[in-house]
Design an enzyme around this catalytic site. Structure first.
Site, PDB file in Angstrom:
ATOM      1  N   GLY A 152       0.787  -1.225   0.000  1.00  0.00           N
ATOM      2  CA  GLY A 152       0.000   0.000   0.000  1.00  0.00           C
ATOM      3  C   GLY A 152       0.818   1.274   0.000  1.00  0.00           C
ATOM      4  O   GLY A 152       1.932   1.325  -0.535  1.00  0.00           O
ATOM      5  N   HIS A 446     -38.282   4.639 -11.434  1.00  0.00           N
ATOM      6  CA  HIS A 446     -38.737   5.985 -11.141  1.00  0.00           C
ATOM      7  C   HIS A 446     -39.273   6.031  -9.714  1.00  0.00           C
ATOM      8  O   HIS A 446     -39.984   5.118  -9.318  1.00  0.00           O
ATOM      9  CB  HIS A 446     -39.850   6.375 -12.125  1.00  0.00           C
ATOM     10  CG  HIS A 446     -40.430   7.730 -11.820  1.00  0.00           C
ATOM     11  ND1 HIS A 446     -39.760   8.895 -12.147  1.00  0.00           N
ATOM     12  CD2 HIS A 446     -41.572   8.088 -11.205  1.00  0.00           C
ATOM     13  CE1 HIS A 446     -40.499   9.925 -11.754  1.00  0.00           C
ATOM     14  NE2 HIS A 446     -41.606   9.461 -11.181  1.00  0.00           N
TER      15      HIS A 446
HETATM   16  C1  FAD Z   1      -8.496   9.461   3.892  1.00  0.00           C
HETATM   17  C2  FAD Z   1      -8.535   8.461   2.805  1.00  0.00           C
HETATM   18  C3  FAD Z   1      -9.710   8.230   2.140  1.00  0.00           C
HETATM   19  C4  FAD Z   1      -9.779   7.288   1.128  1.00  0.00           C
HETATM   20  N1  FAD Z   1     -10.967   7.091   0.516  1.00  0.00           N
HETATM   21  C5  FAD Z   1     -11.074   6.173  -0.468  1.00  0.00           C
HETATM   22  C6  FAD Z   1     -12.314   5.905  -1.094  1.00  0.00           C
HETATM   23  O1  FAD Z   1     -13.327   6.487  -0.762  1.00  0.00           O
HETATM   24  N2  FAD Z   1     -12.348   4.955  -2.061  1.00  0.00           N
HETATM   25  C7  FAD Z   1     -11.240   4.273  -2.440  1.00  0.00           C
HETATM   26  O2  FAD Z   1     -11.334   3.429  -3.315  1.00  0.00           O
HETATM   27  N3  FAD Z   1     -10.050   4.505  -1.855  1.00  0.00           N
HETATM   28  C8  FAD Z   1      -9.941   5.427  -0.891  1.00  0.00           C
HETATM   29  N4  FAD Z   1      -8.717   5.643  -0.291  1.00  0.00           N
HETATM   30  C9  FAD Z   1      -7.561   4.911  -0.794  1.00  0.00           C
HETATM   31  C10 FAD Z   1      -7.503   3.486  -0.248  1.00  0.00           C
HETATM   32  O3  FAD Z   1      -7.472   3.548   1.147  1.00  0.00           O
HETATM   33  C11 FAD Z   1      -6.271   2.766  -0.776  1.00  0.00           C
HETATM   34  O4  FAD Z   1      -6.257   2.810  -2.163  1.00  0.00           O
HETATM   35  C12 FAD Z   1      -6.239   1.300  -0.347  1.00  0.00           C
HETATM   36  O5  FAD Z   1      -6.251   1.170   1.034  1.00  0.00           O
HETATM   37  C13 FAD Z   1      -5.012   0.614  -0.911  1.00  0.00           C
HETATM   38  O6  FAD Z   1      -5.036  -0.720  -0.563  1.00  0.00           O
HETATM   39  P1  FAD Z   1      -3.716  -1.604  -0.481  1.00  0.00           P
HETATM   40  O7  FAD Z   1      -4.183  -2.971  -0.104  1.00  0.00           O
HETATM   41  O8  FAD Z   1      -2.933  -1.444  -1.710  1.00  0.00           O
HETATM   42  O9  FAD Z   1      -2.811  -0.993   0.666  1.00  0.00           O
HETATM   43  P2  FAD Z   1      -3.095  -0.479   2.135  1.00  0.00           P
HETATM   44  O10 FAD Z   1      -4.531  -0.368   2.432  1.00  0.00           O
HETATM   45  O11 FAD Z   1      -2.242   0.704   2.283  1.00  0.00           O
HETATM   46  O12 FAD Z   1      -2.536  -1.663   3.036  1.00  0.00           O
HETATM   47  C14 FAD Z   1      -1.167  -1.959   3.100  1.00  0.00           C
HETATM   48  C15 FAD Z   1      -0.900  -2.770   4.368  1.00  0.00           C
HETATM   49  O13 FAD Z   1       0.448  -3.227   4.291  1.00  0.00           O
HETATM   50  C16 FAD Z   1       1.054  -3.126   5.542  1.00  0.00           C
HETATM   51  N5  FAD Z   1       2.497  -2.986   5.325  1.00  0.00           N
HETATM   52  C17 FAD Z   1       3.139  -2.007   4.649  1.00  0.00           C
HETATM   53  N6  FAD Z   1       4.461  -2.252   4.614  1.00  0.00           N
HETATM   54  C18 FAD Z   1       4.664  -3.407   5.282  1.00  0.00           C
HETATM   55  C19 FAD Z   1       5.819  -4.189   5.606  1.00  0.00           C
HETATM   56  N7  FAD Z   1       7.033  -3.832   5.223  1.00  0.00           N
HETATM   57  N8  FAD Z   1       5.664  -5.310   6.325  1.00  0.00           N
HETATM   58  C20 FAD Z   1       4.432  -5.688   6.728  1.00  0.00           C
HETATM   59  N9  FAD Z   1       3.311  -5.002   6.453  1.00  0.00           N
HETATM   60  C21 FAD Z   1       3.430  -3.873   5.749  1.00  0.00           C
HETATM   61  C22 FAD Z   1       0.407  -1.933   6.184  1.00  0.00           C
HETATM   62  O14 FAD Z   1       0.431  -2.056   7.604  1.00  0.00           O
HETATM   63  C23 FAD Z   1      -1.015  -1.976   5.646  1.00  0.00           C
HETATM   64  O15 FAD Z   1      -1.907  -2.645   6.505  1.00  0.00           O
HETATM   65  C24 FAD Z   1      -8.637   6.572   0.750  1.00  0.00           C
HETATM   66  C25 FAD Z   1      -7.416   6.796   1.401  1.00  0.00           C
HETATM   67  C26 FAD Z   1      -7.362   7.725   2.425  1.00  0.00           C
HETATM   68  C27 FAD Z   1      -6.069   7.940   3.121  1.00  0.00           C
END
Ligand code: FAD
Lengths: 481, 434
Positions: A152, A446
C-alpha cells in the site's frame, strides 16, 4: 543474515493486509494455496488503510456531517431538530464500531479460509526469503514459493509540516480527531483534502483549503468541480488556490498565495498532499525487483514482476483506490497459480465524496479527442429530476460522452446526489461496449437520480424525452435496420 | 514510380513458409519506408515485415491464416519518390528471391499489434470492444483480441468470435461475414474464406493444426526420419550438486537464481569441444556435414503453445552466471512468445531438461538437421554400489541420442563417457579452455 536461521516454508506469502492483500489471500485460499499474510499490525492491520484509516472512516465522518447539515435544512419543511452539537469523542467510538465490525468480518473470513496472519515488518533478504521483525522485536524467517506485494501507501509529508499528532495531522490523524477544532487549514485540495474539509466545515469548523494548483480537485474536469466549489463557498470554506503552505507557528499557517503572504488561522493543519507507495523499505533489491522513479512497481498485465512475484494495490501504477486493489488481487493470484490472466479493465471509476459527490469513469471529451475519437457530449442537469428534488439536492449534472456515429459509451461523469452509485452504470456500459441506445432503452426505476443517466442517453441518441437539448449529431448505427 | 512485388523473404534459416497473421495496412494504403505492413508467423516467431520504401500498397495477395511459401508474392507496391531509389536488389546467389526487394533480415521482436480496426472509417484509436468475460477467455487462450474482427454491433467481439478463433486459429471475419449482410471492415475485405467454420459433430471436434503447434508437429515428423541411437546412463551427481550449492549461494548474493541447468550446459559444451562431431548439422540432400565452430546450444522450453527451442548463442564462451542469466531471459521470452528470430534459430546442439518437470528419464528426439541431443532427468537419491557396498547417492539420469547416419555407437559411448566424467567430477570443468 542470521547464521542458523530456521526459515518457515510458506506456499503463498502476501505482504500487507489491506484491501489488495486480504483479497489476494482469500483468492489464494480458494485456489487451494497455503497462505500467510504478513502485516505490520498483524490481525489488527487487516483491512489496511481503506478500512482502518481511509475509505470507511472518512465516509463515516462525511455521512455524519451530511446528516447534521441536511437536518438543519429541513426547518422550512417543518422539521426542527434540537440545537446542533458535535461530540467527536463519541464519533470515534461510533467509527471504531463500524471499522471493528468490518475488519472483524474480514478476519473471520481469513480464519475460515485457513489463512494465517503474522504481525511484523517484512523485508526481503533473498529472492525466496524474507525476514519479519515481530512487534516483540524478534526475527522470523519465511521462505516462500510465491509472493504478492501489497504494502500500500502512506501519506506524503511536507518537510516543514511534519505531522506531530496535535497541530499538524495527516489524513489518519484527522480522522482520529476527538475534538472538533474551531479553525482548520487543509493543505492539498485533492479528493482527500476536499472530502475532509467539507465534512469538518459541515460539522462547524471554520475551514481553509490551501491548494498549489489554480483550482480544487485539479485532476478532475473543471466542469465537474464547479458545483463543488460553489458549495464550498456556501459552506463558508475559504479556498486559496495557487497557494503554497509554509510553516505553522502558534495557530497561524503561513501561506504564500500568488505574490502575497497570507496568514491563515488554524488550530489544526491537515496535510493531504498525496500518498507515496510503500516500496522503499522492503529490500526489494534482494528480490531482484526495482521500483520505478515514482516508487511504483511496474507490473506486467498479469500483475507479476518476475516469476513467483506479483504486486497489487497502491504499490502499482493506476489510481490508488481500494477497488483497483480488489480487482487486481485475483488476477495476481491466478497468475501465480500458472493461469493465463490479465488485468485489463476498460475503465476504472473514481469518486470524490464531496458535496455534491463527483463520480467519473471512462474518457472525458478532451481525452477522447486526444485518442483520435470523435466524441459527442450530452449533458443533462439534475435540476429536473424528481428524486433529486425530494433529496433537496437538485444540483449537478450528468454528462455522457459517446462516440459519433456508433453511439458507443466512452465516459460517464456525474456530479450530484448518489453520483458514487450512478457511475457503476457507466462502468458497466463501457465494459460491455454498450451504446447510448442500449442505455436509453434500459428501463430505469422511477423516481431515482439514475433516470438522469437514461435521459442523457436518450438525448445522445437524438430522442430526449424531457430535455430540450437534443444531441448535436444523432448517431447512425451500422447495424440499424 | 515503380511497381514492386514484395515476396516473402527468407527471414530465417531453413524456414520454407510462413503464416499470414495480420495485415497491418489495407490495400490502397499509403505507407512509409520501414512501416510495418504485415505480421507473419514462422516456425520460430512472429515477425513484422516492413515496407521497402515510401509508396502505396496496391494489392494484398493473401488473407490472414494463409500459409505462404518463401519467395511467393505477398503484396504489390507502387513506390513513390526518392525512397524507391533506396530499394536495393537482393544480393546475388539467392535465386528464389531474385525479384524481392531487400528487407534486412533483422527480425522485429513480437510487435505490439496494431488493432485491426473494426471501427468505421474515420474513427481514431479505440479500445477493443469486448465484455470482460470475453476478454478473460481470450487471455486464457492466448488470443489477441486486437487481431479478431468482432461480429457484434460496432465490431464488438463476442464470446463466439473468440471460440471460433480458439477452434480454428481463424483470425478472420468469417463469423461476422456470415451474419452481417455486408463486409464491415477493411480486414474482412482482404480475408478470403480460407478457414472453414469449425466443424462440430457431437463431442468430436476437428480443428486445423495451426501456429506453433503445427511447427512442432512438423519438426517432430522431421525428427522421426532421423535414425536415432540413444544411450542412457545414471550418473553420480553428488559432486555436481555440491558445486551447484556453492555457486548458487554465491550467485544469490548478487540476486541471481542459479539452477543446475547452467552447469549441465557447461558440461555439455566441454564434451562437445572434445567431440566436435556432435556439434554438427547434416544435409542429406547435398550429402554434406557441417562441423560448427561455435557452440550454439538450444534449450528446449515448454510453453503453453508447444515446444520452443531458444538458442544460447556461443554457449561455450559464457560464464556459469552468464549462462544462468541468458537462460532466464530466453525462458521468459519463450513463454511470452516474444523472442526475436535470432534467439530461436541456428542451434548446433540441443539440451532437453525434462528433469525440470519431474521426468525421470525419456528419449530425447534430435532437432534435425542437428545430429545429437542430450536429455537430463531429475536428480534423485538412489542406492548404488560404492566400493562393493550399497550407498545412497545423488543420481542424475541422462540420455544422449545421436544420428546413426553420422555417429556410431562407439562414438556415442565415448561422448557419454566424457559427459559422465565431467558431471561426476565437475572440478574438471575448470580446466576447460575457451
Ligand atoms: C483518507 C482516505 C480516504 C480514502 N478514501 C477512499 C475511497 O473512498 N475509495 C477508495 O477506493 N479509496 C480510498 N482511499 C484509498 C484506499 O485507502 C487505498 O487505495 C487502499 O487502502 C489501498 O489498498 P492496499 O491494499 O494497496 O494498501 P493499504 O490499504 O495501504 O494496506 C497496506 C498494508 O500493508 C502493511 N504494510 C506495509 N508495509 C509493510 C511491511 N514492510 N511489512 C508488513 N506489512 C506492511 C500496512 O500495515 C497496511 O496494513 C482513501 C485513502 C485515504 C487515506
Amino acid at each position: 543474515m542470521v547464521v542458523g536461521e530456521i526459515a518457515e516454508a510458506v506456499d503463498l506469502l502476501v505482504v500487507g493486509g489491506g484491501p489488495a492483500g486480504y483479497a489476494a489471500a482469500l483468492r489464494g485460499a480458494q485456489r487451494g494455496r497455503d497462505v500467510l499474510v504478513v502485516d505490520r499490525d498483524g490481525e489488527e492491520g487487516v483491512g489496511g488503510v481503506c478500512l482502518r484509516a481511509g475509505c470507511i472512516p472518512s465516509k463515516a465522518l462525511i455521512e455524519m456531517a451530511g446528516v447534521a447539515e441536511r437536518a438543519a435544512g429541513y426547518s422550512s419543511a417543518g422539521l426542527s431538530v434540537g440545537e446542533r452539537s458535535v461530540d467527536l469523542g463519541a464519533f470515534q467510538a461510533h467509527k471504531a464500531r463500524i471499522v471493528g465490525e468490518l475488519t472483524g468480518g474480514v478476519r473471520s473470513l481469513l480464519a475460515g479460509a485457513g489463512v494465517r496472519v503474522l504481525a511484523g515488518d517484512l523485508r526481503f533478504t533473498r529472492p525466496d526469503q524474507a525476514v519479519v521483525r515481530t512487534p516483540a522485536g524478534r526475527a522470523a524467517f519465511v521462505e516462500f514459493r510465491d509472493v504478492v506485494i501489497a504494502t500500500g501507501s502512506r501519506p506524503a509529508v511536507l518537510p516543514h509540516l511534519v505531522p506531530d499528532g496535535v497541530h499538524v495531522l495527516d489524513s489518519t490523524g484527522a480522522l482520529d480527531l476527538a475534538e472538533l477544532p474551531a479553525t482548520v487549514a487543509v493543505v492539498g485540495a485533492g479528493y482527500i483534502g476536499v472530502e475532509l474539509g467539507t465534512a469538518l466545515a459541515k460539522l462547524g469548523s471554520s475551514v481553509t483549503l490551501v491548494e498549489m494548483a489554480d483550482r480544487i480537485l485539479p485532476e478532475i474536469d473543471v466542469a465537474l468541480t464547479r458545483p463543488v466549489a460553489r458549495r464550498l463557498d456556501e459552506l463558508g470554506v475559504t479556498v486559496l488556490t495557487a497557494a503554497r503552505a509554509g510553516e505553522h507557528r502558534g495557530t497561524i499557517l503561513h501561506v504564500r498565495c500568488g505574490d502575497r503572504d497570507v496568514e491563515v488561522k488554524a488550530d489544526v493543519v491537515i496535510v493531504a498532499v498525496g500518498r507515496r507507495p510503500n516500496t522503499d523499505e522492503l529490500g526489494l533489491d534482494r528480490l531482484g525487483v526495482t521500483p520505478g522513479d515514482d516508487g511504483l512497481l511496474h507490473v506486467a498485465p498479469d500483475r507479476t514482476l518476475r516469476p513467483h512475484v506479483a504486486a497489487i494495490g497502491d504499490v502499482t501504477p493506476g489510481p490508488a483506490l481500494a477497488h483497483k486493489g480488489y480487482a487486481e488481487a485475483p488476477v495476481a493470484v491466478d497468475a501465480l497459480c500458472g493461469d493465463r490472466v490479465a488485468f485489463q479493465p476498460a475503465a476504472i471509476p473514481a469518486v470524490v465524496f464531496a458535496d455534491p459527490e463527483i463520480a467519473t469513469v471512462g474518457l472525458s471529451a478532451a481525452a477522447a479527442r486526444a485518442e483520435g475519437l470523435d466524441p459527442v457530449v450530452t449533458t443533462v442537469p439534475m435540476a429536473g429530476n424528481g428524486r433529486a428534488l425530494t433529496l433537496r439536492a437538485p444540483r449537478g449534472t450528468v454528462q455522457l460522452v459517446s462516440e459519433t456515429g456508433t453511439g458507443l459509451v466512452l465516459g460517464l461523469h456525474v456530479v450530484g446526489p448518489h453520483a458514487s452509485e450512478l457511475v457503476a452504470e457507466g462502468t458497466v456500459a463501457i465494459e460491455m461496449g454498450a451504446t447510448v441506445e442500449d442505455l436509453a432503452d434500459t428501463v430505469h426505476v422511477h423516481p431515482t437520480v439514475g433516470e438522469q443517466v437514461q435521459e442523457a442517453a436518450r438525448a445522445a441518441a437524438g430522442r430526449g424525452l424531457h430535455s430540450a437539448s437534443p444531441a448535436r449529431r444523432p448517431h447512425h448505427h451500422l447495424n440499424k435496420e | 514510380m515503380s511497381t514492386i512485388v514484395f515476396r516473402l523473404p527468407d527471414i530465417g534459416e531453413g524456414l520454407a513458409e510462413a503464416e499470414i497473421v495480420e495485415w497491418l495496412v489495407a490495400a490502397g494504403a499509403e505507407v512509409r519506408a520501414d512501416q510495418p505492413v504485415v505480421t507473419v508467423e514462422t516456425a520460430k516467431a512472429q515477425v513484422e515485415l516492413p515496407a521497402p520504401a515510401d509508396g502505396v500498397i496496391t494489392e494484398l495477395a493473401h488473407g490472414p491464416g494463409d500459409v505462404v511459401p518463401v519467395g511467393s508474392a505477398l503484396f504489390t507496391f507502387e513506390a513513390t519518390g526518392s525512397g524507391a531509389g533506396a530499394v536495393e536488389p537482393e544480393p546475388a546467389g539467392e535465386p528464389a528471391l531474385a525479384t524481392a526487394p531487400a528487407v534486412d533480415g533483422r527480425p522485429v521482436p513480437v510487435p505490439v499489434p496494431v488493432p485491426a480496426s473494426a471501427a468505421p472509417a474515420g474513427a481514431g484509436r479505440r479500445r477493443v470492444l469486448a465484455a470482460p468475460s470475453t476478454r478473460r477467455l481470450a487471455v486464457e487462450h492466448g488470443i489477441e483480441l486486437a487481431e479478431l474482427t468482432g461480429s457484434g454491433p460496432n465490431g464488438r467481439i463476442v464470446l463466439d468470435d473468440v471460440r471460433a478463433a480458439m477452434a480454428g486459429g481463424a483470425r478472420s471475419a468469417d463469423g461476422a461475414a456470415a451474419r452481417s449482410p455486408e463486409p464491415v471492415t477493411a480486414q474482412a475485405a482482404v480475408t478470403p474464406a480460407a478457414t472453414p467454420a469449425e466443424p462440430v459433430a457431437g463431442e468430436t471436434r476437428v480443428r486445423p493444426l495451426r501456429g506453433l503447434r503445427r511447427q512442432v508437429a512438423r519438426a517432430m515428423t522431421a525428427a522421426w526420419s532421423v535414425p536415432h541411437i540413444t544411450e542412457f546412463r545414471e550418473v553420480d551427481a553428488t559432486e555436481l550438486e555440491r558445486a551447484h550449492r556453492t555457486l548458487r549461494a554465491d550467485a544469490e548474493e548478487q540476486g541471481l537464481r542459479l539452477t543446475l541447468l547452467p552447469l549441465l550446459v557447461r558440461a555439455v559444451t566441454t564434451a562437445l569441444r572434445r567431440h566436435p562431431d556432435f556439434n554438427a548439422t547434416l544435409d542429406m540432400e547435398r550429402e554434406e556435414v557441417t562441423l560448427h565452430r561455435r557452440l550454439d546450444v538450444g534449450i528446449a522450453a515448454a510453453t503453453p503453445d508447444g515446444l520452443i527451442v531458444p538458442v544460447l548463442r556461443d554457449a561455450g564462451r559464457r560464464s556459469v552466471p552468464g549462462l544462468a542469466r541468458e537462460i532466464a531471459r530466453l525462458g521468459a521470452g519463450a513463454r511470452e512468445r516474444s523472442l526475436p528470430l535470432q534467439d530461436t534459430t541456428g542451434g548446433t546442439f540441443t539440451i532437453s531438461n525434462f528433469g525440470s518437470y519431474g521426468t525421470w528419464l525419456g528419449t530425447p528426439l534430435i532437432n534435425a538437421p542437428q545430429v545429437a541431443i542430450a536429455g537430463f532427468g531429475r536428480v534423485r537419491d538412489a542406492v548404488v554400489p560404492v566400493d562393493g557396498v550399497p550407498a545412497v547417492r545423488r543420481v542424475l539420469p541422462l540420455a544422449v541420442a545421436a544420428d546413426h547416419r553420422l555417429i556410431d555407437g562407439e562414438h556415442l559411448g565415448a561422448f557419454v563417457n566424457t559427459l559422465e566424467r565431467l558431471i561426476r567430477t565437475p572440478v574438471l570443468l575448470l580446466g576447460e579452455e575457451d
